[in-house]
Design an enzyme around this catalytic site. Structure first.
Site, PDB file in Angstrom:
ATOM      1  N   ASP A  34       0.814  -1.230   0.000  1.00 47.63           N
ATOM      2  CA  ASP A  34       0.000   0.000   0.000  1.00 47.63           C
ATOM      3  C   ASP A  34       0.841   1.272   0.000  1.00 47.63           C
ATOM      4  O   ASP A  34       0.447   2.293   0.556  1.00 47.63           O
ATOM      5  CB  ASP A  34      -0.963   0.016   1.208  1.00 47.63           C
ATOM      6  N   HIS A  80      -4.879  -1.560  -5.585  1.00 50.85           N
ATOM      7  CA  HIS A  80      -4.134  -0.397  -6.060  1.00 50.85           C
ATOM      8  C   HIS A  80      -5.113   0.720  -6.421  1.00 50.85           C
ATOM      9  O   HIS A  80      -6.034   0.510  -7.213  1.00 50.85           O
ATOM     10  CB  HIS A  80      -3.272  -0.773  -7.273  1.00 50.85           C
TER      11      HIS A  80
HETATM   12  P1  GDP Z   1      -0.769   0.372  -3.524  1.00 45.02           P
HETATM   13  O1  GDP Z   1      -1.348  -0.911  -3.055  1.00 45.02           O
HETATM   14  O2  GDP Z   1       0.715   0.447  -3.308  1.00 45.02           O
HETATM   15  O3  GDP Z   1      -1.140   0.741  -4.938  1.00 45.02           O
HETATM   16  O4  GDP Z   1      -1.396   1.515  -2.572  1.00 45.02           O
HETATM   17  P2  GDP Z   1      -2.944   1.644  -2.135  1.00 45.02           P
HETATM   18  O5  GDP Z   1      -3.700   2.206  -3.276  1.00 45.02           O
HETATM   19  O6  GDP Z   1      -3.433   0.396  -1.512  1.00 45.02           O
HETATM   20  O7  GDP Z   1      -2.815   2.677  -0.954  1.00 45.02           O
HETATM   21  C1  GDP Z   1      -2.232   3.919  -1.128  1.00 45.02           C
HETATM   22  C2  GDP Z   1      -3.270   4.993  -0.748  1.00 45.02           C
HETATM   23  O8  GDP Z   1      -2.643   6.237  -0.660  1.00 45.02           O
HETATM   24  C3  GDP Z   1      -4.339   5.184  -1.802  1.00 45.02           C
HETATM   25  O9  GDP Z   1      -5.531   5.574  -1.181  1.00 45.02           O
HETATM   26  C4  GDP Z   1      -3.779   6.284  -2.672  1.00 45.02           C
HETATM   27  O10 GDP Z   1      -4.793   7.021  -3.350  1.00 45.02           O
HETATM   28  C5  GDP Z   1      -3.118   7.140  -1.643  1.00 45.02           C
HETATM   29  N1  GDP Z   1      -1.912   7.884  -2.061  1.00 45.02           N
HETATM   30  C6  GDP Z   1      -0.929   7.539  -2.935  1.00 45.02           C
HETATM   31  N2  GDP Z   1       0.058   8.454  -2.920  1.00 45.02           N
HETATM   32  C7  GDP Z   1      -0.296   9.398  -2.014  1.00 45.02           C
HETATM   33  C8  GDP Z   1       0.345  10.584  -1.505  1.00 45.02           C
HETATM   34  O11 GDP Z   1       1.447  10.952  -1.898  1.00 45.02           O
HETATM   35  N3  GDP Z   1      -0.346  11.282  -0.543  1.00 45.02           N
HETATM   36  C9  GDP Z   1      -1.570  10.895  -0.077  1.00 45.02           C
HETATM   37  N4  GDP Z   1      -2.158  11.633   0.852  1.00 45.02           N
HETATM   38  N5  GDP Z   1      -2.178   9.786  -0.514  1.00 45.02           N
HETATM   39  C10 GDP Z   1      -1.538   9.040  -1.464  1.00 45.02           C
HETATM   40  P1  IMO Z   2      -0.835  -4.128  -2.318  1.00 47.82           P
HETATM   41  O1  IMO Z   2      -0.446  -4.603  -3.699  1.00 47.82           O
HETATM   42  C1  IMO Z   2      -0.932  -4.746   2.005  1.00 47.82           C
HETATM   43  C2  IMO Z   2      -0.747  -8.900   3.413  1.00 47.82           C
HETATM   44  C3  IMO Z   2      -2.026  -9.298   4.091  1.00 47.82           C
HETATM   45  C4  IMO Z   2      -1.494 -10.340   5.057  1.00 47.82           C
HETATM   46  C5  IMO Z   2      -0.403 -11.032   4.250  1.00 47.82           C
HETATM   47  C6  IMO Z   2      -0.852 -12.319   3.578  1.00 47.82           C
HETATM   48  O2  IMO Z   2      -2.142  -3.450  -2.261  1.00 47.82           O
HETATM   49  O3  IMO Z   2       0.277  -3.366  -1.686  1.00 47.82           O
HETATM   50  P2  IMO Z   2      -2.450 -12.890   1.528  1.00 47.82           P
HETATM   51  O4  IMO Z   2      -3.909 -12.598   1.334  1.00 47.82           O
HETATM   52  O5  IMO Z   2      -1.573 -12.345   0.463  1.00 47.82           O
HETATM   53  O6  IMO Z   2      -2.193 -14.347   1.804  1.00 47.82           O
HETATM   54  O7  IMO Z   2      -2.082 -12.122   2.900  1.00 47.82           O
HETATM   55  O8  IMO Z   2      -0.008 -10.092   3.266  1.00 47.82           O
HETATM   56  N1  IMO Z   2      -0.925  -8.330   2.046  1.00 47.82           N
HETATM   57  C7  IMO Z   2      -0.942  -7.022   1.775  1.00 47.82           C
HETATM   58  N2  IMO Z   2      -0.890  -5.960   2.605  1.00 47.82           N
HETATM   59  N3  IMO Z   2      -1.003  -4.572   0.672  1.00 47.82           N
HETATM   60  C8  IMO Z   2      -1.032  -5.627  -0.167  1.00 47.82           C
HETATM   61  O9  IMO Z   2      -1.020  -5.506  -1.502  1.00 47.82           O
HETATM   62  C9  IMO Z   2      -1.028  -6.928   0.381  1.00 47.82           C
HETATM   63  N4  IMO Z   2      -1.067  -8.173  -0.149  1.00 47.82           N
HETATM   64  C10 IMO Z   2      -0.984  -9.012   0.881  1.00 47.82           C
HETATM   65  O10 IMO Z   2      -2.630  -8.224   4.761  1.00 47.82           O
HETATM   66  O11 IMO Z   2      -0.877  -9.706   6.155  1.00 47.82           O
HETATM   67 MG    MG Z   3      -2.829  -1.611  -1.744  1.00 48.22          MG
END
Ligand code: GDP
Ligand code: IMO
Ligand code: MG
Length: 437
Positions: A19, A47
């Site tokens: 994330d 994502h």
């Molecule tokens: P990913 O799994 O790595 O693609 O990340 P996620 O989408 O799960 O979580 C990142 C969160 O942070 C999302 O809600 C994005 O919209 C938000 N985000 C990404 N970059 C920034 C940033 O620079 N600042 C803030 N405030 N939010 C961000």
């Molecule tokens: P993105 O791509 C955050 C974590 C789960 C759990 C462990 C195993 O959005 O960054 P799984 O379901 O894969 O067997 O879970 O890994 N996990 C993530 N945490 N972001 C992710 O993906 C994750 N993918 C798996 O929360 O602790």
């Molecule tokens: Mg994510």
């Protein structure tokens, strides 16, 4: 001076526990590439992309999908839940996104209802023992069937691949074998569809997906030979890598850059630039040790400001200070060329900002990461304090316009992480990005 030639391929990798904002950065870089490729994980990834206030949440579909002229490739290393994939395609189309560029490997493995049920069964069974800091109990998975699907891939006999969705006779045999091997509790669960119903649904989905299914390894080689630019999108993150993360609190695939060659069917030599994404602090969802975790109200402030709730499960994310020991490990392991630090805006008003520069374990100081969860659970962070900033930086677009303490924070991280910073994020929108070098 002539402008340096841009690398033909780039990988965007999570440097922490997921994330980090990979989706946003992939979306941002997609215009200068021809294809975006997911090579690992499955619908456990979540994502988020924000374009002019409109949010898109993607799980299986690569984050290049918002550009109709780009190929969005799901390669062989991904485990695909067919219903989830269709749902995502339908949602995108309903939002006016043209998904014609989405292509699926014939060798990607299928997540079945048995896998999801098995994932949930194990988590529920182990939940009683669950303990976030100690290395015992359940993993805290996303319950998307990821572990059981990869286990089935390794077991082989009842594994179903995308190509099997197009071969009804073989598919029937495989589904009935999978049913036979499922635990009796799952086999007899009235909520799990019958093998016949699963098979019929898979055949139906196979027909819908047929035009998108191909050998993506050959496709990637053809694109490379034609000089096209590739962008690899990591699912999950380095510290969740099954071999190199905080095992057993990891996911079930190689979610660092090390998974790209196997998961996409390309040579390691074909990855020219590795961009690792880290937040200005750390988060973690699910169980496992987290040395810099913040236990007081500050965690709530950061969680709310950064909207730190899982894109996939909605779970509140655990919050901690930036861990430079872990970040240096991620830089080393992935061979990182540059870093992107997201969420800098979230730290506004937090003073001091702490960062972890070393661990103390059993009275000894170490600057090495401890990927073994049982060892890491004993590590105490050595934190230092850096001066904070108070300005709202969400509209800043250049390094020079950042408050000096924010610039100081970035240069401190750059110096101690072992890789230069090329980007910084100051908000969720694709435009809220600062280019540094
Ligand atoms: P990913 O799994 O790595 O693609 O990340 P996620 O989408 O799960 O979580 C990142 C969160 O942070 C999302 O809600 C994005 O919209 C938000 N985000 C990404 N970059 C920034 C940033 O620079 N600042 C803030 N405030 N939010 C961000
Ligand atoms: P993105 O791509 C955050 C974590 C789960 C759990 C462990 C195993 O959005 O960054 P799984 O379901 O894969 O067997 O879970 O890994 N996990 C993530 N945490 N972001 C992710 O993906 C994750 N993918 C798996 O929360 O602790
Ligand atoms: Mg994510």
């Amino acid at each position: 001076m002539p402008k340096a030639k841009k690398p033909q391929s780039t990988a965007v990798i999570g440097a922490q526990w997921g994330d980090e904002g990979k989706g946003k950065i992939v979306d941002r870089l997609a215009p200068e590439h021809d294809a975006v490729i997911r090579y690992n994980g499955g619908a456990n990834a979540g994502h988020t992309i924000v374009v002019q206030g409109k949010r898109f949440s993607l799980h299986l579909v690569p984050s290049g999908i918002l550009y109709p002229d780009k190929k969005a490739i799901i390669a062989n290393g991904v485990v695909v839940d067919p219903d989830q994939l269709l749902k995502e395609i339908d949602n995108l189309e309903a939002q006016g996104i043209d998904t014609a560029g989405l292509i699926l490997s014939d060798r990607a493995h299928i997540v079945t209802p048995y896998h999801k049920a098995e994932d949930a069964r194990r988590e529920t069974l182990l939940a009683r023992e669950f303990n976030e800091q100690e290395a015992t109990g359940g993993i805290g998975t996303t319950r998307r069937g990821i572990g059981p699907a990869y286990a089935e891939k390794a077991h082989r006999a009842a594994a179903i691949r995308v190509a099997d969705l197009l071969r009804p006779a073989e598919l029937k045999q495989l589904v009935s074998r999978a049913a036979q091997l499922a635990s009796p509790e799952i086999r007899e669960d009235p909520d799990i569809p019958s093998p016949e119903a699963i098979c019929d649904r898979f055949i139906e989905i196979g027909e819908i997906l047929r035009p998108r299914i191909t050998d993506t390894s050959y496709l990637l080689h053809d694109l490379q030979r034609a000089g096209k630019r590739l962008l690899f999108e990591g699912g999950n993150a380095t510290l969740l890598d099954v071999d190199h993360g905080t095992y057993p609190y990891v996911t079930s695939s190689n979610s660092s850059a090390l998974g790209i060659p196997a998961g996409a069917g390309i040579s390691p030599k074909a990855i020219h630039n590795i961009l690792a994404i880290c937040k200005a602090y750390c988060t973690r969802v699910g169980g496992g040790p987290f040395p810099t975790e913040i236990q007081d109200d500050l965690a709530t402030t950061i969680r709310e400001r950064g909207r730190e709730f899982g894109t996939t499960t909605g779970r509140p994310r655990r919050i901690g200070w930036l861990d430079l020991v872990a970040l240096r490990y991620a830089v080393m392991l992935n061979g990182v060329d540059s870093l992107c630090m997201t969420m800098l805006d979230v730290l506004s008003g937090i003073d001091p900002i702490k960062v972890c520069i070393a661990y103390e374990i059993d009275g000894n100081r170490t600057e090495r990461f401890l990927p073994d969860a049982r060892s890491l659970a004993r590590a105490k962070p050595v934190l230092i304090s850096l001066p904070g900033f108070t300005e709202d930086i969400s509209a800043v677009r250049s390094l020079d316009d950042l408050p000096s303490n924010a610039r100081h924070y970035l240069s401190y991280v750059e110096e101690h992480a072992g890789a230069p910073l090329s980007l910084a994020g100051v908000g969720p929108d694709r435009e809220q990005t600062i280019e540094i070098h």
